[in-house]
Design a protein around this motif. Structure first.
Motif, short mmCIF file in Angstrom:
data_model
loop_
_atom_site.label_atom_id
_atom_site.label_comp_id
_atom_site.label_asym_id
_atom_site.label_seq_id
_atom_site.Cartn_x
_atom_site.Cartn_y
_atom_site.Cartn_z
N PRO A 140 -38.41 -29.90 104.09
CA PRO A 140 -39.61 -30.08 102.94
C PRO A 140 -38.44 -28.70 101.53
CG PRO A 140 -40.48 -28.00 104.04
CD PRO A 140 -39.11 -28.92 105.55
N ARG A 141 -38.57 -30.01 100.35
CA ARG A 141 -38.02 -28.80 99.61
C ARG A 141 -39.24 -27.43 98.96
NH1 ARG A 141 -34.16 -31.93 101.35
NH2 ARG A 141 -33.19 -33.59 99.87
N PRO A 142 -38.54 -26.70 98.78
CA PRO A 142 -38.77 -25.66 98.21
C PRO A 142 -39.74 -26.07 97.03
CG PRO A 142 -36.40 -24.97 97.42
CD PRO A 142 -36.73 -26.06 98.08
N TRP A 143 -39.83 -27.30 96.40
CA TRP A 143 -41.65 -27.54 95.31
C TRP A 143 -42.47 -27.72 96.41
CZ3 TRP A 143 -36.48 -29.13 94.61
CH2 TRP A 143 -36.54 -30.31 94.86
N GLU A 144 -42.29 -28.85 97.43
CA GLU A 144 -42.96 -29.51 98.20
C GLU A 144 -44.13 -28.84 99.28
OE1 GLU A 144 -40.25 -32.86 98.16
OE2 GLU A 144 -40.46 -31.96 100.41
N ASP A 145 -44.65 -28.89 99.43
CA ASP A 145 -45.93 -28.68 100.36
C ASP A 145 -45.90 -29.31 101.68
OD1 ASP A 145 -48.23 -27.43 101.65
OD2 ASP A 145 -49.96 -29.18 101.57
#
Length: 106
Positions: free
Chosen positions: A85-90
């Protein structure tokens, strides 16, 4: 000949000589203190025997052979690259989406 009173009035001897002694003596003193500092760091940085075995060049070939055996035993044919996951994704939601996509493909 110079008498004592003339030497006491001379500003170079009165102020300059102590200053030069302080500068030269200070450099020798700093050298000794910095040597103590580096000796203390060298004493603290002694390696553990387990780390020393990994760093030792003579034993390095044996370690590489062990790692090769470990990799050889892995099943790389069924391995799939899954993006994290990317940092902005849950992260939990994204992992569930990835698992559902993999289950649909199979």
């Amino acid at each position: 000949m110079l008498d004592l009173r003339t030497l006491q009035r001379n500003k170079t001897l009165r102020y300059g000589l102590p200053m030069m002694l302080l500068v030269v003596g200070g450099s020798f003193g700093l050298r000794e203190f910095t040597q103590i500092r580096y000796d203390a760091q060298k004493f603290k940085r002694k390696l553990d025997p387990s780390l020393l075995a990994k760093v030792d060049v003579e034993k390095q070939s044996a370690i590489l052979e062990e790692e090769y055996k470990k990799v050889k035993e892995l099943n790389l044919v069924q391995w799939k690259n899954i993006r994290g996951p990317r940092p902005w994704e849950d992260s939990r939601e994204y992992q569930e989406q990835q698992r559902s996509r993999l289950n649909k493909k199979e």
